[in-house]
Design a protein around this motif. Structure first.
Motif, PDB file in Angstrom:
ATOM      1  N   LYS A 164       0.832  -1.222   0.000  1.00 32.20           N
ATOM      2  CA  LYS A 164       0.000   0.000   0.000  1.00 32.20           C
ATOM      3  C   LYS A 164       0.864   1.268   0.000  1.00 32.20           C
ATOM      4  CE  LYS A 164      -3.877  -2.345   0.393  1.00 32.20           C
ATOM      5  NZ  LYS A 164      -3.341  -3.713   0.247  1.00 32.20           N
ATOM      6  N   VAL A 165       1.863   1.271  -0.888  1.00 29.17           N
ATOM      7  CA  VAL A 165       2.722   2.453  -1.050  1.00 29.17           C
ATOM      8  C   VAL A 165       2.700   2.856  -2.517  1.00 29.17           C
ATOM      9  CG1 VAL A 165       4.232   1.844   0.871  1.00 29.17           C
ATOM     10  CG2 VAL A 165       4.837   1.084  -1.443  1.00 29.17           C
ATOM     11  N   ASN A 166       3.101   4.106  -2.801  1.00 31.18           N
ATOM     12  CA  ASN A 166       3.080   4.525  -4.203  1.00 31.18           C
ATOM     13  C   ASN A 166       4.204   3.852  -4.990  1.00 31.18           C
ATOM     14  OD1 ASN A 166       5.495   6.008  -4.106  1.00 31.18           O
ATOM     15  ND2 ASN A 166       4.457   7.927  -3.690  1.00 31.18           N
ATOM     16  N   LYS A 167       4.127   3.955  -6.303  1.00 28.98           N
ATOM     17  CA  LYS A 167       5.038   3.195  -7.162  1.00 28.98           C
ATOM     18  C   LYS A 167       6.474   3.697  -7.097  1.00 28.98           C
ATOM     19  CE  LYS A 167       1.427   1.560 -10.259  1.00 28.98           C
ATOM     20  NZ  LYS A 167       0.854   1.570 -11.626  1.00 28.98           N
ATOM     21  N   THR A 168       6.660   4.964  -6.764  1.00 33.55           N
ATOM     22  CA  THR A 168       8.027   5.472  -6.611  1.00 33.55           C
ATOM     23  C   THR A 168       8.730   4.755  -5.467  1.00 33.55           C
ATOM     24  OG1 THR A 168       7.512   7.651  -7.498  1.00 33.55           O
ATOM     25  CG2 THR A 168       9.416   7.495  -6.046  1.00 33.55           C
ATOM     26  N   LEU A 169       8.056   4.639  -4.326  1.00 32.32           N
ATOM     27  CA  LEU A 169       8.640   3.960  -3.169  1.00 32.32           C
ATOM     28  C   LEU A 169       8.799   2.468  -3.438  1.00 32.32           C
ATOM     29  CD1 LEU A 169       6.639   5.818  -0.389  1.00 32.32           C
ATOM     30  CD2 LEU A 169       9.081   6.053  -0.839  1.00 32.32           C
ATOM     31  N   ALA A 170       7.817   1.864  -4.099  1.00 30.29           N
ATOM     32  CA  ALA A 170       7.923   0.444  -4.438  1.00 30.29           C
ATOM     33  C   ALA A 170       9.093   0.210  -5.397  1.00 30.29           C
ATOM     34  CB  ALA A 170       6.621  -0.041  -5.066  1.00 30.29           C
ATOM     35  N   GLY A 171       9.275   1.143  -6.343  1.00 27.74           N
ATOM     36  CA  GLY A 171      10.404   1.032  -7.274  1.00 27.74           C
ATOM     37  C   GLY A 171      11.736   1.116  -6.557  1.00 27.74           C
ATOM     38  N   MET A 172      11.829   1.998  -5.560  1.00 25.30           N
ATOM     39  CA  MET A 172      13.063   2.103  -4.768  1.00 25.30           C
ATOM     40  C   MET A 172      13.364   0.773  -4.078  1.00 25.30           C
ATOM     41  SD  MET A 172      12.716   5.859  -3.001  1.00 25.30           S
ATOM     42  CE  MET A 172      14.075   5.496  -1.871  1.00 25.30           C
ATOM     43  N   MET A 173      12.321   0.120  -3.593  1.00 28.67           N
ATOM     44  CA  MET A 173      12.524  -1.162  -2.905  1.00 28.67           C
ATOM     45  C   MET A 173      13.039  -2.223  -3.880  1.00 28.67           C
ATOM     46  SD  MET A 173       9.086  -1.275  -0.533  1.00 28.67           S
ATOM     47  CE  MET A 173       8.517   0.232   0.265  1.00 28.67           C
ATOM     48  N   VAL A 174      12.418  -2.306  -5.038  1.00 25.40           N
ATOM     49  CA  VAL A 174      12.826  -3.322  -6.013  1.00 25.40           C
ATOM     50  C   VAL A 174      14.271  -3.097  -6.448  1.00 25.40           C
ATOM     51  CG1 VAL A 174      12.400  -4.226  -8.337  1.00 25.40           C
ATOM     52  CG2 VAL A 174      10.477  -3.751  -6.802  1.00 25.40           C
ATOM     53  N   LYS A 175      14.648  -1.824  -6.645  1.00 30.56           N
ATOM     54  CA  LYS A 175      16.032  -1.525  -7.043  1.00 30.56           C
ATOM     55  C   LYS A 175      17.029  -1.908  -5.962  1.00 30.56           C
ATOM     56  CE  LYS A 175      14.709   2.628  -8.895  1.00 30.56           C
ATOM     57  NZ  LYS A 175      14.879   4.017  -9.350  1.00 30.56           N
ATOM     58  N   ARG A 176      16.575  -2.013  -4.741  1.00 30.08           N
ATOM     59  CA  ARG A 176      17.440  -2.419  -3.629  1.00 30.08           C
ATOM     60  C   ARG A 176      17.316  -3.912  -3.322  1.00 30.08           C
ATOM     61  NH1 ARG A 176      16.616   2.639  -3.801  1.00 30.08           N
ATOM     62  NH2 ARG A 176      17.925   4.202  -2.770  1.00 30.08           N
ATOM     63  N   GLY A 177      16.712  -4.646  -4.251  1.00 37.88           N
ATOM     64  CA  GLY A 177      16.626  -6.095  -4.114  1.00 37.88           C
ATOM     65  C   GLY A 177      15.500  -6.578  -3.230  1.00 37.88           C
ATOM     66  N   LEU A 178      14.547  -5.708  -2.940  1.00 43.41           N
ATOM     67  CA  LEU A 178      13.422  -6.084  -2.081  1.00 43.41           C
ATOM     68  C   LEU A 178      12.226  -6.357  -2.979  1.00 43.41           C
ATOM     69  CD1 LEU A 178      13.890  -3.175   0.504  1.00 43.41           C
ATOM     70  CD2 LEU A 178      14.997  -5.413   0.513  1.00 43.41           C
TER      71      LEU A 178
ATOM     72  N   ARG B 160       7.733   9.774   5.584  1.00 45.36           N
ATOM     73  CA  ARG B 160       7.920   8.810   6.683  1.00 45.36           C
ATOM     74  C   ARG B 160       8.512   7.502   6.162  1.00 45.36           C
ATOM     75  NH1 ARG B 160       3.049   8.315   7.897  1.00 45.36           N
ATOM     76  NH2 ARG B 160       2.619   6.199   7.156  1.00 45.36           N
ATOM     77  N   ILE B 161       7.981   6.998   5.052  1.00 42.96           N
ATOM     78  CA  ILE B 161       8.491   5.740   4.489  1.00 42.96           C
ATOM     79  C   ILE B 161       9.888   5.941   3.916  1.00 42.96           C
ATOM     80  CG2 ILE B 161       8.122   3.956   2.736  1.00 42.96           C
ATOM     81  CD1 ILE B 161       5.096   4.479   3.085  1.00 42.96           C
ATOM     82  N   LEU B 162      10.088   7.084   3.277  1.00 43.63           N
ATOM     83  CA  LEU B 162      11.409   7.395   2.720  1.00 43.63           C
ATOM     84  C   LEU B 162      12.481   7.340   3.806  1.00 43.63           C
ATOM     85  CD1 LEU B 162      12.821   8.382   0.081  1.00 43.63           C
ATOM     86  CD2 LEU B 162      12.493  10.706   0.938  1.00 43.63           C
ATOM     87  N   ASN B 163      12.196   7.875   4.968  1.00 43.58           N
ATOM     88  CA  ASN B 163      13.161   7.873   6.071  1.00 43.58           C
ATOM     89  C   ASN B 163      13.515   6.470   6.540  1.00 43.58           C
ATOM     90  OD1 ASN B 163      13.765  10.552   6.311  1.00 43.58           O
ATOM     91  ND2 ASN B 163      12.173  10.981   7.815  1.00 43.58           N
TER      92      ASN B 163
END
Length: 566
Positions: free
Chosen positions: A24-38, A471-474
């Motif tokens: 339940k997060v926006n695609k920018t934050l989800a993309g950051m996770m995938v790029k970090r192997g999550l 908050r999630i970014l932090n």
């Protein structure tokens, strides 16, 4: 210096879509996770909610069993143990951690830091002689030793055993020590390769605690020292380092040891420390002792058992840091003048500067400043005890260590990492080395590596930035090498009202996009853009997102890293 804006590759769209829905997060934050192997909910949970149970079993490291057995024997037989470490932040925190832990178990233990100027880097003959004369049967070497084949052989002749805990690249021959702990050994299957020297010390005491049924809390007490080493030695904030840094910062900010508390107070910072704060305020103070005076004073500070002792030791270290800053400023100015007054040097693809009178303790800092100014592989040389000593720094993507290897026939010694190294040579080789190093760099570096990049995480709208996003970014922190604070791009922004220049050419402004909220911005060193910004025309910005605290007011602020006007 103009910087290139480079967009990161997009993450796999299907993985992003699924993670965005699951979390339940926006695609920018989800993309950051995938790029970090999550890629899954569970991987994201482990990343955002790390625990110390996620640390690897220390006995997975080659020679750990032998190391613990030898320490147990030394304690059982009431032997004298000497904890030996390098004179920089990583070395002194390593020594402080290992000495403090084993001091609670074994009274016959002391520490030794080599003199930067008389003994140089790493294990020294003088240090081994000191151990022999004072009846030490075991030396635990931290943050050094992986290439000390001859020194360990010398110690063996004197019946002194070595345990080496080092994180630098090994040479072709591993020293004949009782145990050599180094995840970078080709025959070591330890899952994480990027521990700091102090991180290796932590794994050593963790292993001893496991083997001897000591409560893990006794080991966790030293996590604040570990995070100071991780930050100051600029190792990747990934994997095990990220876990250690996460809990190390928690310890540093809530219950630091006496020495680090004293340094916190001397820094004048009142809110929580980050990795960056350690790099710029705690690390230099610890380093100053070894650069200007005696690194044992840094260890004395870090092992202080009372706030009074720590305050006294901290005062001395702080004075040395002020002295270090003065040397640093003067030598940097001289080096810059040397380059500016030589058209040949100014147009090279590398920098090599030499002055026999420069203070050896600050040439590494000067090399970093010159690299920042000219953005090319840089070596600063001075003379010490009749031999030329140097400190080298590289640019992102260029392997400095390999370049030095290509010049090794002109060097007496060299060692370090891809991006930072130390070296020594004979005085008569300086000119030939400078020429050879330039030739090697010219033949192996590409032009794009000589222009600093700004890596753009993603393009977003200013309206994407709300309290939940921030908050999630932090929670991606601690930020540092290989997990840098993300830089976002927003296009077609305009200044609201008029910007102003503050301090030393820093631009303050408020920006918006059509129908967006207003965002306050600070752009360090961008004062020359004021006129264009105040014309009211649209421009693009890239920035990190941070919280600005002023008195009791907190607000989201954009820290501008680049501006492009149309």
């Amino acid at each position: 210096m103009e910087k290139r804006w480079v967009a990161q590759e997009k993450a796999d769209a299907q993985l992003v879509e699924k993670l965005s829905e699951d979390l339940k997060v926006n695609k920018t934050l989800a993309g950051m996770m995938v790029k970090r192997g999550l890629n899954t909910f569970d991987e994201a949970k482990a990343f955002f909610r790390p625990t110390l149970n996620h640390l690897h079993d220390p006995f997975l490291m080659k020679d750990m069993e032998q190391a613990i057995l030898r320490i147990e024997k030394a304690i059982k037989d009431d032997e004298n143990i000497l904890v030996y470490g390098d004179y920089d932040v990583d070395g002194t925190t390593s020594v402080a951690l290992t000495y403090s832990f084993f001091k609670k178990i074994h009274s016959k233990i002391d520490y030794y830091i080599p003199d930067r100027y008389k003994e140089g880097y790493g294990i020294s003959t003088e240090g081994i002689d000191y151990a022999f004369e004072n009846h030490y049967g075991l030396i635990i070497a931290l943050d050094c030793g992986i290439k000390s084949v001859d020194k360990v052989a010398y110690a063996n002749e004197k019946n002194i055993d070595f345990i080496i805990c080092d994180h630098h690249l090994p040479g072709d021959i591993i020293p004949a020590a009782i145990a050599v702990l180094d995840p970078k050994r080709v025959d070591c299957e330890y899952p994480y390769k990027e521990l700091s020297g102090c991180g290796l010390g932590y794994k050593l005491i963790q292993a001893y605690a496991i083997k001897n049924n000591i409560d893990g809390k006794e080991v966790e007490e030293y996590l604040d020292l570990v995070v100071v080493s991780i930050a100051s030695d600029i190792v990747p904030i990934t994997g095990e380092n990220r876990i250690l840094a996460y809990f190390g910062l928690e310890k540093l900010n809530n219950n630091p040891c006496n020495g680090l508390q004293a340094l916190r107070e001397l820094s004048g910072k009142t809110d929580d420390f980050t990795i960056t704060d350690i790099v710029f305020s705690i690390g230099p103070r610890i380093n100053a002792a070894g650069r200007i005076d005696d690194a044992k004073k840094a260890v004395k500070l870090l092992i202080a058992n009372s706030s009074e002792t720590a305050e006294d030791a901290g005062f001395i270290v702080n004075l040395k840091n002020a002295e270090r800053r003065e040397f640093d400023t003067n030598i940097t100015e001289q080096a810059l003048a040397m380059i500016l007054n030589s058209p040949e040097m100014e147009h090279r693809k590398s920098t090599v500067v030499y002055n026999e009178s420069w203070h050896k303790g600050v040439i590494g800092i000067v090399a970093s400043r010159l690299t920042e100014k000219y953005y090319r592989p840089t070596i600063v040389l001075t003379q010490s005890n009749g031999i030329v000593a140097g400190s080298a720094r590289s640019v992102i993507g260029y392997d400095l260590y390999e370049a030095l290897t290509a010049c090794s026939d002109l060097l007496e010694q060299y060692g370090g990492h891809k991006y930072a190294a130390g070296l020594t040579m004979k005085v008569e080789n300086v000119e030939a080395f400078s020429q050879r190093f330039e030739e090697v760099v010219c033949a192996s570096i590409t032009d794009n590596l000589l222009t600093q990049e700004i890596i753009i995480e993603d393009e977003i709208l200013l309206n994407d930035i709300d309290a939940k996003f921030f908050r999630i970014l932090n929670q991606f922190s601690p930020f540092g090498p290989q997990n840098m604070s993300p830089i976002f791009l927003s296009k077609n922004v305009t200044s609201y009202g008029y910007g102003s220049v503050v301090g030393n050419n820093h631009l303050k402004m408020t920006i918006r996009q059509p129908n967006s909220s207003l965002f306050e911005c600070i752009a360090f060193g961008f004062g020359n853009h004021l006129e264009n910004i105040n014309l009211g025309k649209p421009f693009d910005v890239c920035y990190t997102i941070e919280q600005n605290v002023w008195k009791d007011r907190k607000n989201i602020q954009l820290n501008i890293k680049g501006i492009k006007t149309y």
